[in-house]
Design an enzyme around this catalytic site. Structure first.
Site, PDB file in Angstrom:
ATOM      1  N   GLY A 215       0.887  -1.320  -0.062  1.00 45.46           N
ATOM      2  CA  GLY A 215      -0.110  -0.166  -0.018  1.00 45.46           C
ATOM      3  C   GLY A 215       0.790   1.258  -0.010  1.00 45.46           C
TER       4      GLY A 215
ATOM      5  N   ILE B 118      -8.817  -7.009 -14.996  1.00 41.84           N
ATOM      6  CA  ILE B 118      -9.968  -6.526 -14.737  1.00 41.84           C
ATOM      7  C   ILE B 118     -10.954  -7.004 -15.970  1.00 41.84           C
ATOM      8  CG2 ILE B 118     -11.406  -4.371 -14.845  1.00 41.84           C
ATOM      9  CD1 ILE B 118      -9.555  -4.475 -12.583  1.00 41.84           C
TER      10      ILE B 118
ATOM     11  N   HIS C  34       2.705  -0.084 -13.035  1.00 47.69           N
ATOM     12  CA  HIS C  34       3.641  -1.308 -13.179  1.00 47.69           C
ATOM     13  C   HIS C  34       5.041  -0.862 -13.043  1.00 47.69           C
ATOM     14  CE1 HIS C  34       4.200  -5.501 -14.272  1.00 47.69           C
ATOM     15  NE2 HIS C  34       5.118  -4.882 -15.142  1.00 47.69           N
TER      16      HIS C  34
HETATM   17  C1  GRF Z   1       4.108  -1.409  -7.176  1.00 39.62           C
HETATM   18  O1  GRF Z   1       5.370  -1.740  -7.504  1.00 39.62           O
HETATM   19  C2  GRF Z   1       3.218  -1.452  -8.374  1.00 39.62           C
HETATM   20  O2  GRF Z   1       3.902  -0.965  -9.494  1.00 39.62           O
HETATM   21  C3  GRF Z   1       2.873  -2.728  -8.692  1.00 39.62           C
HETATM   22  O3  GRF Z   1       2.676  -3.178  -7.391  1.00 39.62           O
HETATM   23  C4  GRF Z   1       3.472  -2.615  -6.314  1.00 39.62           C
HETATM   24  C5  GRF Z   1       2.429  -2.217  -5.277  1.00 39.62           C
HETATM   25  O4  GRF Z   1       3.345  -1.862  -4.274  1.00 39.62           O
HETATM   26  N1  GRF Z   1       1.736  -3.030  -9.586  1.00 39.62           N
HETATM   27  P1  GRF Z   1       2.703  -1.014  -2.998  1.00 39.62           P
HETATM   28  O5  GRF Z   1       1.931  -2.261  -2.439  1.00 39.62           O
HETATM   29  O6  GRF Z   1       1.840   0.499  -3.556  1.00 39.62           O
HETATM   30  O7  GRF Z   1       3.780  -0.558  -1.974  1.00 39.62           O
END
Ligand code: GRF
Length: 196
Positions: free
Chosen positions: A15, A96, A112
Site C-alpha cells: 500500500g 479487470i 507497473h
Molecule cells: C508497485 O510496484 C506497483 O507498480 C505494482 O505493485 C506494487 C505495489 O506496491 N503494480 P505498493 O503495495 O503500493 O507498495
C-alpha cells in the site's frame, strides 16, 4: 470550491502507492479524494495503512462469488455507493474483467514496475534483474482486458542495481510515488495525452 475527482484505489500489497496518493490528495498536489480502498486480500498491509485514515476500506474476495462477473457486479455496487469516477490500481494483481471495464471506460489506471511492454505480469522487478538489463522503470497506463497492455500514459526509467532486486525495488517505488500522482493529476484535469 473545486469539485474533487473521486478515486477508488484497488490494492493488495503493502500500500505504499496508496499512501503516496493519499498524501498527494491531502496536500493538494492531486485534485482528488480517495473515497474507497478495495482489496481482494484482506490480510494485506494496505488495509492497515488505509485504516489509519477515514477512507472506507472494503475487502472482497473473488472466491466468495460464483463468477468474475458476479464479483465485479458486487464491486460496481460499492463503487456506485461512493460515486467513484476513477479507479487507480496500485498492486492489485487481477485482470479487470469486461463488467468493470464497460462501467469505467478509459477510467481505470494501473502502475507497473517496468518499462512496458518489457516485463509484464508478476515480479517485473525480479524479471528485469534476472535478465541483466541495466535500466528498467515504471509505467502508468490505462487498463484494458490484457495483462499490463493498455495505452501508456507515462514512463520513467530507473537504473537496475545489478543483481539486487530489493535495492532496485526501493528505487522503483520512489519513482512510482511521484509519477502516479502526477499522471493521475494530468488525467483527471484532462491533460494526459492518451485515451483509449
Ligand atoms: C508497485 O510496484 C506497483 O507498480 C505494482 O505493485 C506494487 C505495489 O506496491 N503494480 P505498493 O503495495 O503500493 O507498495
Amino acid at each position: 470550491m473545486k469539485v474533487k475527482a473521486k478515486i477508488a484505489v484497488f490494492a493488495s500489497g503493502s500500500g505504499s502507492n496508496f499512501e503516496a496518493l493519499e498524501n498527494a490528495c491531502r496536500n493538494g498536489e492531486l485534485d482528488a479524494e480517495i473515497v474507497l480502498v478495495m482489496t481482494d486480500k484482506p490480510a494485506s498491509f494496505v488495509v492497515e495503512r488505509a485504516r489509519q485514515t477515514d477512507i472506507r476500506v472494503v475487502a472482497l474476495e473473488p472466491k466468495a462469488f460464483p463468477s468474475k462477473h458476479d464479483y465485479e457486479e458486487a464491486l460496481l455496487g460499492i463503487l456506485r455507493e461512493e460515486d467513484v469516477e476513477w479507479i487507480a490500481l496500485a498492486g492489485y494483481m487481477r485482470l479487470i474483467g469486461p463488467t468493470l471495464l464497460a462501467a469505467y471506460p478509459s477510467r481505470i489506471v494501473n502502475i507497473h514496475p517496468s518499462l512496458l511492454p518489457s516485463f509484464p505480469g508478476k515480479d517485473a522487478i525480479g524479471q528485469a534483474v534476472a535478465h541483466g538489463v541495466k535500466v528498467t522503470g515504471v509505467t502508468v497506463h490505462l487498463v484494458d482486458e490484457g495483462m499490463d497492455t493498455g495505452p501508456i500514459l507515462a514512463q520513467a526509467a530507473v537504473p537496475v542495481v545489478e543483481g539486487d532486486a530489493e535495492l532496485t525495488a526501493l528505487a522503483i517505488h520512489a519513482v512510482e510515488h511521484v509519477i502516479y500522482k502526477e499522471t493521475l493529476q494530468k488525467l483527471i484535469t484532462n491533460k494526459a495525452k492518451c485515451v483509449l
